[in-house]
Design an enzyme around this catalytic site. Structure first.
Site, PDB file in Angstrom:
ATOM      1  N   ASP A   1      29.302 -31.686   5.356  1.00 23.87           N
ATOM      2  CA  ASP A   1      30.591 -32.093   4.793  1.00 23.87           C
ATOM      3  C   ASP A   1      31.150 -33.322   5.505  1.00 23.87           C
ATOM      4  O   ASP A   1      31.517 -34.301   4.887  1.00 23.87           O
ATOM      5  CB  ASP A   1      31.608 -30.926   4.833  1.00 23.87           C
TER       6      ASP A   1
ATOM      7  N   ASP B   1      32.037 -35.862  12.458  1.00 26.20           N
ATOM      8  CA  ASP B   1      33.239 -36.015  13.269  1.00 26.20           C
ATOM      9  C   ASP B   1      32.800 -36.529  14.647  1.00 26.20           C
ATOM     10  O   ASP B   1      32.317 -37.649  14.766  1.00 26.20           O
ATOM     11  CB  ASP B   1      33.921 -34.640  13.308  1.00 26.20           C
TER      12      ASP B   1
HETATM   13  P1  IMP Z   1      31.359 -32.475  15.117  1.00 27.60           P
HETATM   14  O1  IMP Z   1      30.383 -31.707  15.927  1.00 27.60           O
HETATM   15  O2  IMP Z   1      32.598 -32.826  15.860  1.00 27.60           O
HETATM   16  O3  IMP Z   1      30.772 -33.673  14.421  1.00 27.60           O
HETATM   17  O4  IMP Z   1      31.885 -31.431  14.042  1.00 27.60           O
HETATM   18  C1  IMP Z   1      31.578 -31.529  12.725  1.00 27.60           C
HETATM   19  C2  IMP Z   1      32.005 -30.267  12.021  1.00 27.60           C
HETATM   20  O5  IMP Z   1      33.358 -29.913  12.337  1.00 27.60           O
HETATM   21  C3  IMP Z   1      31.977 -30.495  10.530  1.00 27.60           C
HETATM   22  O6  IMP Z   1      30.735 -30.144   9.986  1.00 27.60           O
HETATM   23  C4  IMP Z   1      33.115 -29.632  10.039  1.00 27.60           C
HETATM   24  O7  IMP Z   1      32.641 -28.334   9.769  1.00 27.60           O
HETATM   25  C5  IMP Z   1      34.089 -29.586  11.190  1.00 27.60           C
HETATM   26  N1  IMP Z   1      35.154 -30.584  10.991  1.00 27.60           N
HETATM   27  C6  IMP Z   1      35.291 -31.773  11.602  1.00 27.60           C
HETATM   28  N2  IMP Z   1      36.362 -32.438  11.167  1.00 27.60           N
HETATM   29  C7  IMP Z   1      36.920 -31.640  10.231  1.00 27.60           C
HETATM   30  C8  IMP Z   1      38.070 -31.791   9.368  1.00 27.60           C
HETATM   31  O8  IMP Z   1      38.807 -32.791   9.368  1.00 27.60           O
HETATM   32  N3  IMP Z   1      38.308 -30.753   8.523  1.00 27.60           N
HETATM   33  C9  IMP Z   1      37.532 -29.639   8.471  1.00 27.60           C
HETATM   34  N4  IMP Z   1      36.448 -29.470   9.233  1.00 27.60           N
HETATM   35  C10 IMP Z   1      36.144 -30.462  10.111  1.00 27.60           C
HETATM   36 MG    MG Z   2      30.483 -28.386   8.864  1.00 27.59          MG
END
Ligand code: IMP
Ligand code: MG
Length: 170
Positions: A95, A98
């Protein structure tokens, strides 16, 4: 809740991404690995728009965020695909990219199993938040550093069913 990307814009973008993927993998087998839970709606729409590709599907579930909205380096794999990865062309669908820890962990686990190739497709990218580098091949929308919900994405499991992507406001 403020609408960031409306339903029509999502639909148009999904078609564009699907046509790039269809073009690239035309006539070939492609194993799509969907990152649970947030990517389930995006992936369901995306794979139905892909044409002329022999699609196989499985899922991967990782947790980092838990019930909070704070990024976490400690990514745990809760479910890893049962489908064969060795020698296959893989497309990971998520999705939102981040900080990058989740996708990095998933891509590392997949590439360590010697696929023929491993590409990544995300609906949303929040580049300002990136802490680790992840190579992404298909990006729907680049968005500012705001917490979003809808179209599969949640806040404490709520709002996944929204047809649009909205900025979460309490
Ligand atoms: P990362 O490890 O920080 O890249 O986390 C990514 C995961 O965190 C994504 O696959 C989402 O499930 C969740 N995530 C990150 N940002 C958001 C947001 O703005 N809304 C909802 N879920 C998020
Ligand atoms: Mg996710």
């Amino acid at each position: 809740m403020r609408v960031l990307i409306d339903e029509a814009s999502i639909r148009k973008k999904v078609k564009e991404l699907a046509s790039l993927i269809s073009e690239k993998y035309k006539g070939q087998k492609l194993v799509v690995i969907i990152v649970l839970k947030g990517a389930f709606i995006f992936a369901a729409d995306l794979i139905r728009e892909i044409e002329g590709v022999d699609i196989y599907c499985d899922f991967v579930k990782a947790s980092s965020y838990g019930m909070s909205t704070v990024s976490c380096k400690d990514v745990r794999i809760d479910y890893f695909p049962e489908i064969n990865i060795k020698g296959e062309r893989i497309l990971v669908v998520d999705d939102i990219l981040d900080a990058g820890y989740t996708l990095k962990k998933i891509v590392d686990e997949i590439t360590s199993r010697s696929p023929e190739s491993c590409e990544v497709c995300v609906l949303l990218d929040k580049p300002e938040r990136r802490e680790v580098e992840v190579k992404v091949d298909y990006v729907g929308f680049v968005i500012p550093n705001e917490f979003v919900v809808g179209y599969g994405m949640d806040c404490k499991e709520k709002y996944r069913n929204l047809k649009y992507v909205a900025v979460y406001e309490e």
